[in-house]
Design a protein around this motif. Sequence first.
Motif, mmCIF file in Angstrom:
data_model
loop_
_atom_site.group_PDB
_atom_site.id
_atom_site.type_symbol
_atom_site.label_atom_id
_atom_site.label_comp_id
_atom_site.label_asym_id
_atom_site.label_seq_id
_atom_site.Cartn_x
_atom_site.Cartn_y
_atom_site.Cartn_z
ATOM 1 N N GLY A 83 0.787 -1.225 0.000
ATOM 2 C CA GLY A 83 0.000 0.000 0.000
ATOM 3 C C GLY A 83 0.821 1.278 0.000
ATOM 4 O O GLY A 83 0.312 2.347 0.314
ATOM 5 N N ARG A 84 2.122 1.190 -0.337
ATOM 6 C CA ARG A 84 2.874 2.449 -0.431
ATOM 7 C C ARG A 84 3.592 2.574 -1.773
ATOM 8 O O ARG A 84 3.873 1.568 -2.433
ATOM 9 C CB ARG A 84 3.840 2.623 0.726
ATOM 10 N N LEU A 85 3.861 3.816 -2.103
ATOM 11 C CA LEU A 85 4.617 4.055 -3.332
ATOM 12 C C LEU A 85 5.986 3.429 -3.161
ATOM 13 O O LEU A 85 6.608 3.593 -2.113
ATOM 14 C CB LEU A 85 4.825 5.550 -3.530
ATOM 15 N N PRO A 86 6.476 2.710 -4.160
ATOM 16 C CA PRO A 86 7.801 2.108 -4.022
ATOM 17 C C PRO A 86 8.860 3.172 -3.720
ATOM 18 O O PRO A 86 8.747 4.313 -4.176
ATOM 19 C CB PRO A 86 8.052 1.498 -5.394
ATOM 20 N N LYS B 46 0.890 13.705 -7.363
ATOM 21 C CA LYS B 46 2.032 14.633 -7.195
ATOM 22 C C LYS B 46 3.258 13.883 -6.673
ATOM 23 O O LYS B 46 4.376 14.050 -7.156
ATOM 24 C CB LYS B 46 1.658 15.739 -6.193
ATOM 25 N N GLU B 47 3.012 13.056 -5.648
ATOM 26 C CA GLU B 47 4.134 12.317 -5.044
ATOM 27 C C GLU B 47 4.790 11.367 -6.045
ATOM 28 O O GLU B 47 6.006 11.259 -6.121
ATOM 29 C CB GLU B 47 3.628 11.477 -3.860
ATOM 30 N N ALA B 48 3.932 10.679 -6.801
ATOM 31 C CA ALA B 48 4.464 9.704 -7.774
ATOM 32 C C ALA B 48 5.252 10.457 -8.859
ATOM 33 O O ALA B 48 6.346 10.036 -9.242
ATOM 34 C CB ALA B 48 3.328 8.897 -8.389
ATOM 35 N N GLU B 49 4.725 11.571 -9.324
ATOM 36 C CA GLU B 49 5.422 12.347 -10.362
ATOM 37 C C GLU B 49 6.823 12.726 -9.878
ATOM 38 O O GLU B 49 7.820 12.583 -10.597
ATOM 39 C CB GLU B 49 4.608 13.597 -10.709
#
Length: 529
Positions: free
Chosen positions: A365-368, A419-422
């Motif tokens: 459940g978290r962005l790598p 935004k975080e992933a970008e």
Amino acid sequence: MSTTKTRYDVVILGAGHNGLVAAAYLGRAGLSVLLLEKNDYIGGATTSQQVFPDYEARLSRYSYLVSLFPEKIIRDLGLNLELRRRATGSFTPYVREGRHDGLLLSNVSDEESRRSMVELTGNETEHMQMKRFYDLARTFAEHSWDSMLEPLLSKDEFKRRYQNDDLSREAWRSLAEEPLGVVIERYLQNDLVRGLVLTDAKIGIFTHPHDPSLVQNRCFLYHLIGNKTGEWKVPVGGMGAVARELEQAARQSGAELLTRVNLAGLDLSGKTKTVQFEVDGKPSAVEARFLLVNFGRNVLGKYTGHSYQPDSSDEGSVFKINMLLRKLPKLKAAKYSPAEAWCGTFHSDEGYEQMNRSYDHASKGRLPEKTPCEVYCHTLTDDSILAPELRSQGFHTMTLFGIDTPWSLFSRDNQTMRKEAEKKFLESMNQWLEEPLEECLAVARDGSLCIESKSPVDIEDALGMYHGNIFQDAPSWPFAARRDQAGTWGVETEFENVFLCGSSAQRGGAVSGIPGHNAAMKVGSVLGR
Ligand SMILES: Cc1cc2nc3c(=O)[nH]c(=O)nc-3n(C[C@H](O)[C@H](O)[C@H](O)COP(=O)(O)OP(=O)(O)OC[C@H]3O[C@@H](n4cnc5c(N)ncnc54)[C@H](O)[C@@H]3O)c2cc1C
């Protein structure tokens, strides 16, 4: 805009490229055809758009490369499509003993690829092994590709095609029966090379090398069997040029297209199907003998009350970034020119073990921590998508396709996570660059940077694809999924004369036109043609 008739032979729901293929075939067969599309543009995921209004650059907003579009459909429909080879197949940067280098696999020089592999691995073995590995894929393609435009074979019949020699038997076992990770680990030793191969099994879906569902094998096959070579080519004029050609073929065959359609209801119970819809708030209804469904089973389920029942392999996992650059960023691996590196698929953070970690992080459940992605620059192979003044100033378009970013990461707070992933994906790229990507981006009149990101949630909103799955749902095998499917076109639904003509069909998925063709053939067979 309204329809010219209230009754058609065929109504097609959605005007993605597959709906257009079906319309062109059926129109040519003399049937009256109407396509109803919710968006204000035609082509679905095969659209090119001026994403940044201040600059005349038409970016392939979703899909961008073509491999699976059969030459037969191009010939049958008289399409004027140019699919251009990229000089570089792939470029994978790496650091060794503190020095930046890169693995460059050329599409035009086997010797250059060999040399680069030897530099990475220290000997010839891995290069030879990679060739042997890809021989399996080529063999699989040779036995399967032509069947994609024919009724489905049962799994047993399909398997029999692979029983004549050792190579074919091994191709079948390694690609259709064992999890892909087994064959990758058997043939290849270098982590970077293993990862490079694995990416084709992860594009757009959330999976890992030893996934027991074998969805990774199916995804891999889609990336390797196209036109028997599996080469990914650049559609000249952008992906929108494919949709435009198909739209023209559909219109020339007499099909009518209506955009900005709000579907209100479907009655599929009788022999005649009724479609109710609104355009600009004005209600309409049409009847049809056949209904072709270009959007996914998930959208169809909403209108029929037969709820769609996905499993976890149907979840989408993609992060797409579209960029317009003032200049190409220079690489830390200075021995390669930016043009050489960026015109192929540029892989970042896609080592085999690193992708096992990123899958694991995203599963929790978290962005790598490190986000694997691949990037490519369309304009190095085809600059016709830029206005002449942008070309002369050195502008380029760039596309980033991120993996291990499943829909579930974005479903609660899409804005924040996008935004975080970008940010993470840009960081991933910047580790290889002399100048950060942000500094190379074009700037709009209002001072904003020319970059847009699309999460799986955005993709589902725009196109209806289930949880942002770029194939509408999990990619399927090239043979019948069930015994009773053998001999069918793989487009049938539980409703009489209602057929899938998009990526949700068996053998749908990717820019291929295959399910569009197969749905048209199904209609022909019902009509006894
Ligand atoms: C980001 C991204 C990158 C990709 N990259 C590649 C690539 O490089 N190469 C490749 O081969 N494939 C790629 N794909 C996959 C490929 O683009 C798709 O599988 C394919 O284009 C789907 O075509 P289709 O005609 O089956 O369906 P779609 O393109 O999904 O068309 C369905 C149509 O139905 C419409 N629709 C949806 N709901 C409704 C409704 N309620 N009423 C009316 N109309 C509706 C949609 O707007 C759409 O126009 C990518 C996909 C994405 C999203």
